[in-house]
Motif scaffolding. Structure first.
Motif, PDB file in Angstrom:
ATOM      1  N   PHE A  38       0.833  -1.203   0.000  1.00  0.00           N
ATOM      2  CA  PHE A  38       0.000   0.000   0.000  1.00  0.00           C
ATOM      3  C   PHE A  38       0.871   1.258   0.000  1.00  0.00           C
ATOM      4  CE2 PHE A  38      -1.791   3.379   2.681  1.00  0.00           C
ATOM      5  CZ  PHE A  38      -2.909   3.727   1.948  1.00  0.00           C
ATOM      6  N   LEU A  39       1.889   1.277   0.857  1.00  0.00           N
ATOM      7  CA  LEU A  39       2.785   2.432   0.941  1.00  0.00           C
ATOM      8  C   LEU A  39       3.480   2.706  -0.387  1.00  0.00           C
ATOM      9  CD1 LEU A  39       4.531   2.149   4.419  1.00  0.00           C
ATOM     10  CD2 LEU A  39       3.355   4.161   3.503  1.00  0.00           C
ATOM     11  N   LYS A  40       3.918   1.650  -1.065  1.00  0.00           N
ATOM     12  CA  LYS A  40       4.592   1.818  -2.358  1.00  0.00           C
ATOM     13  C   LYS A  40       3.665   2.500  -3.361  1.00  0.00           C
ATOM     14  CE  LYS A  40       7.852  -1.975  -1.891  1.00  0.00           C
ATOM     15  NZ  LYS A  40       8.163  -3.365  -2.233  1.00  0.00           N
ATOM     16  N   VAL A  41       2.431   2.033  -3.439  1.00  0.00           N
ATOM     17  CA  VAL A  41       1.463   2.616  -4.375  1.00  0.00           C
ATOM     18  C   VAL A  41       1.128   4.053  -3.958  1.00  0.00           C
ATOM     19  CG1 VAL A  41      -0.889   2.421  -5.299  1.00  0.00           C
ATOM     20  CG2 VAL A  41       0.509   0.364  -4.999  1.00  0.00           C
ATOM     21  N   LEU A  42       0.955   4.263  -2.666  1.00  0.00           N
ATOM     22  CA  LEU A  42       0.627   5.594  -2.155  1.00  0.00           C
ATOM     23  C   LEU A  42       1.709   6.603  -2.520  1.00  0.00           C
ATOM     24  CD1 LEU A  42      -1.581   6.860  -0.142  1.00  0.00           C
ATOM     25  CD2 LEU A  42       0.259   6.746   1.530  1.00  0.00           C
ATOM     26  N   ARG A  43       2.961   6.241  -2.320  1.00  0.00           N
ATOM     27  CA  ARG A  43       4.080   7.159  -2.569  1.00  0.00           C
ATOM     28  C   ARG A  43       4.317   7.417  -4.054  1.00  0.00           C
ATOM     29  NH1 ARG A  43       3.118   9.208   1.923  1.00  0.00           N
ATOM     30  NH2 ARG A  43       4.216   8.445   3.757  1.00  0.00           N
ATOM     31  N   GLU A  44       3.799   6.554  -4.918  1.00  0.00           N
ATOM     32  CA  GLU A  44       3.925   6.752  -6.369  1.00  0.00           C
ATOM     33  C   GLU A  44       2.780   7.586  -6.936  1.00  0.00           C
ATOM     34  OE1 GLU A  44       4.148   2.771  -7.881  1.00  0.00           O
ATOM     35  OE2 GLU A  44       6.183   2.470  -7.136  1.00  0.00           O
ATOM     36  N   ASP A  45       1.758   7.826  -6.134  1.00  0.00           N
ATOM     37  CA  ASP A  45       0.582   8.567  -6.574  1.00  0.00           C
ATOM     38  C   ASP A  45       0.782  10.055  -6.278  1.00  0.00           C
ATOM     39  OD1 ASP A  45      -2.032   9.870  -6.498  1.00  0.00           O
ATOM     40  OD2 ASP A  45      -2.889   7.848  -6.623  1.00  0.00           O
ATOM     41  N   GLU A  46       0.823  10.876  -7.319  1.00  0.00           N
ATOM     42  CA  GLU A  46       1.069  12.317  -7.177  1.00  0.00           C
ATOM     43  C   GLU A  46       0.112  12.989  -6.196  1.00  0.00           C
ATOM     44  OE1 GLU A  46       3.348  14.710  -8.105  1.00  0.00           O
ATOM     45  OE2 GLU A  46       4.471  12.896  -8.586  1.00  0.00           O
ATOM     46  N   ASN A  47      -1.128  12.546  -6.170  1.00  0.00           N
ATOM     47  CA  ASN A  47      -2.134  13.172  -5.314  1.00  0.00           C
ATOM     48  C   ASN A  47      -2.090  12.699  -3.864  1.00  0.00           C
ATOM     49  OD1 ASN A  47      -3.293  14.699  -7.456  1.00  0.00           O
ATOM     50  ND2 ASN A  47      -4.297  12.825  -8.161  1.00  0.00           N
ATOM     51  N   LEU A  48      -1.427  11.574  -3.608  1.00  0.00           N
ATOM     52  CA  LEU A  48      -1.466  10.971  -2.267  1.00  0.00           C
ATOM     53  C   LEU A  48      -0.102  10.852  -1.602  1.00  0.00           C
ATOM     54  CD1 LEU A  48      -3.909   8.031  -3.148  1.00  0.00           C
ATOM     55  CD2 LEU A  48      -4.505  10.258  -2.164  1.00  0.00           C
ATOM     56  N   LYS A  49       0.959  11.089  -2.344  1.00  0.00           N
ATOM     57  CA  LYS A  49       2.310  10.764  -1.876  1.00  0.00           C
ATOM     58  C   LYS A  49       2.741  11.503  -0.617  1.00  0.00           C
ATOM     59  CE  LYS A  49       4.776  13.980  -4.862  1.00  0.00           C
ATOM     60  NZ  LYS A  49       5.727  14.105  -5.945  1.00  0.00           N
ATOM     61  N   ASP A  50       2.128  12.644  -0.305  1.00  0.00           N
ATOM     62  CA  ASP A  50       2.546  13.437   0.845  1.00  0.00           C
ATOM     63  C   ASP A  50       1.758  13.159   2.127  1.00  0.00           C
ATOM     64  OD1 ASP A  50       4.482  14.718  -0.701  1.00  0.00           O
ATOM     65  OD2 ASP A  50       3.033  16.200  -1.403  1.00  0.00           O
ATOM     66  N   ARG A  86      10.002  -2.938   8.893  1.00  0.00           N
ATOM     67  CA  ARG A  86      10.240  -1.584   9.402  1.00  0.00           C
ATOM     68  C   ARG A  86      11.146  -0.802   8.444  1.00  0.00           C
ATOM     69  NH1 ARG A  86      10.691   0.114  15.401  1.00  0.00           N
ATOM     70  NH2 ARG A  86      10.814   2.353  15.129  1.00  0.00           N
ATOM     71  N   SER A  87      12.195  -1.442   7.983  1.00  0.00           N
ATOM     72  CA  SER A  87      13.140  -0.801   7.080  1.00  0.00           C
ATOM     73  C   SER A  87      12.455  -0.362   5.785  1.00  0.00           C
ATOM     74  CB  SER A  87      14.290  -1.755   6.779  1.00  0.00           C
ATOM     75  OG  SER A  87      15.145  -1.218   5.824  1.00  0.00           O
ATOM     76  N   GLU A  88      11.655  -1.260   5.203  1.00  0.00           N
ATOM     77  CA  GLU A  88      10.936  -0.922   3.965  1.00  0.00           C
ATOM     78  C   GLU A  88       9.966   0.230   4.187  1.00  0.00           C
ATOM     79  OE1 GLU A  88       9.473  -3.900   1.102  1.00  0.00           O
ATOM     80  OE2 GLU A  88      10.280  -5.381   2.510  1.00  0.00           O
ATOM     81  N   ALA A  89       9.240   0.178   5.313  1.00  0.00           N
ATOM     82  CA  ALA A  89       8.275   1.235   5.612  1.00  0.00           C
ATOM     83  C   ALA A  89       8.988   2.572   5.799  1.00  0.00           C
ATOM     84  CB  ALA A  89       7.461   0.870   6.855  1.00  0.00           C
ATOM     85  N   GLU A  90      10.113   2.562   6.502  1.00  0.00           N
ATOM     86  CA  GLU A  90      10.839   3.816   6.732  1.00  0.00           C
ATOM     87  C   GLU A  90      11.389   4.390   5.427  1.00  0.00           C
ATOM     88  OE1 GLU A  90      13.554   2.756   9.885  1.00  0.00           O
ATOM     89  OE2 GLU A  90      12.032   3.181  11.419  1.00  0.00           O
ATOM     90  N   LYS A  91      11.825   3.521   4.521  1.00  0.00           N
ATOM     91  CA  LYS A  91      12.296   3.988   3.213  1.00  0.00           C
ATOM     92  C   LYS A  91      11.170   4.662   2.430  1.00  0.00           C
ATOM     93  CE  LYS A  91      15.850   0.468   2.619  1.00  0.00           C
ATOM     94  NZ  LYS A  91      16.112  -0.827   1.999  1.00  0.00           N
ATOM     95  N   LEU A  92       9.950   4.291   2.743  1.00  0.00           N
ATOM     96  CA  LEU A  92       8.788   4.842   2.040  1.00  0.00           C
ATOM     97  C   LEU A  92       8.198   6.061   2.753  1.00  0.00           C
ATOM     98  CD1 LEU A  92       7.286   1.411   1.008  1.00  0.00           C
ATOM     99  CD2 LEU A  92       8.145   3.166  -0.560  1.00  0.00           C
ATOM    100  N   GLY A  93       8.952   6.626   3.683  1.00  0.00           N
ATOM    101  CA  GLY A  93       8.586   7.907   4.272  1.00  0.00           C
ATOM    102  C   GLY A  93       7.449   7.896   5.276  1.00  0.00           C
ATOM    103  N   ILE A  94       7.500   6.978   6.232  1.00  0.00           N
ATOM    104  CA  ILE A  94       6.465   6.974   7.263  1.00  0.00           C
ATOM    105  C   ILE A  94       6.797   7.999   8.345  1.00  0.00           C
ATOM    106  CG2 ILE A  94       5.731   4.608   6.843  1.00  0.00           C
ATOM    107  CD1 ILE A  94       7.446   3.824   9.342  1.00  0.00           C
ATOM    108  N   SER A  95       5.783   8.395   9.108  1.00  0.00           N
ATOM    109  CA  SER A  95       5.969   9.350  10.196  1.00  0.00           C
ATOM    110  C   SER A  95       6.299   8.668  11.510  1.00  0.00           C
ATOM    111  CB  SER A  95       4.697  10.190  10.378  1.00  0.00           C
ATOM    112  OG  SER A  95       4.441  10.922   9.206  1.00  0.00           O
ATOM    113  N   GLY A  96       6.000   7.381  11.613  1.00  0.00           N
ATOM    114  CA  GLY A  96       6.273   6.649  12.839  1.00  0.00           C
ATOM    115  C   GLY A  96       5.933   5.176  12.693  1.00  0.00           C
ATOM    116  N   TYR A  97       6.436   4.384  13.639  1.00  0.00           N
ATOM    117  CA  TYR A  97       6.266   2.925  13.586  1.00  0.00           C
ATOM    118  C   TYR A  97       6.073   2.437  15.009  1.00  0.00           C
ATOM    119  CZ  TYR A  97       7.280  -1.803  11.730  1.00  0.00           C
ATOM    120  OH  TYR A  97       7.205  -3.117  11.327  1.00  0.00           O
ATOM    121  N   ILE A  98       4.935   1.820  15.287  1.00  0.00           N
ATOM    122  CA  ILE A  98       4.679   1.272  16.609  1.00  0.00           C
ATOM    123  C   ILE A  98       4.398  -0.214  16.467  1.00  0.00           C
ATOM    124  CG2 ILE A  98       2.241   1.946  16.513  1.00  0.00           C
ATOM    125  CD1 ILE A  98       2.281   2.111  19.565  1.00  0.00           C
TER     126      ILE A  98
END
Length: 143
Positions: free
Chosen positions: A71-83, A98-110
């Protein structure tokens, strides 16, 4: 003032209830939308009739059909949703997730508690997350 909006992407009904209870304790006005997997979340986010632009997405990693990392990969590739701000909440303690999620620009990980037989510990952890992390995000967005 705009009401803060949260999109919860979670397939576990107990976790959904836990998030709802924790949010109620904030005594803040907000809108909570729920999707049960990444495909449903993308459909909601892209539907012009829904018009949802959440202040934050709370995302589980382990879900059917489309997991959180996909989901994160698709979200970050979408111009309207990436931010969009995304917080991952997961039982996965896999370093790779965790590493993959952080590379995709998450704000936090719990990491949600792994001991599901003790609901009070699980609720306490979720409540602590909401109180300390989500409150700050929601207040910052709307001040």
């Amino acid at each position: 003032m705009k009401k803060p909006t949260i999109l919860l992407v979670e397939d576990d009904e107990l976790d959904i209830i836990s998030v709802q209870r924790s949010l109620k304790k904030l005594k803040s006005d907000y809108e909570l939308h729920t999707a049960y997997n990444g495909i449903e979340a993308l459909r909601i986010l892209r539907d012009p009739n829904v018009g949802l632009r959440p202040d934050v997405i709370l995302l589980d990693i382990n879900m059917p059909r489309m997991n959180g990392v996909e989901f994160l990969k698709v979200l970050r590739e979408d111009e309207n949703l990436k931010d969009l701000k995304v917080f991952v909440m997961t039982t996965s303690s896999e370093g790779q997730d965790r590493s993959e999620a952080e590379k995709l620009g998450i704000s936090g990980y719990i990491i949600k508690p792994l001991n599901y037989t003790e609901n009070t510990k699980r609720s306490d952890s979720m409540e602590a997350f909401v109180q300390f992390h989500l409150r700050k995000i929601l207040l910052d967005e709307n001040t």
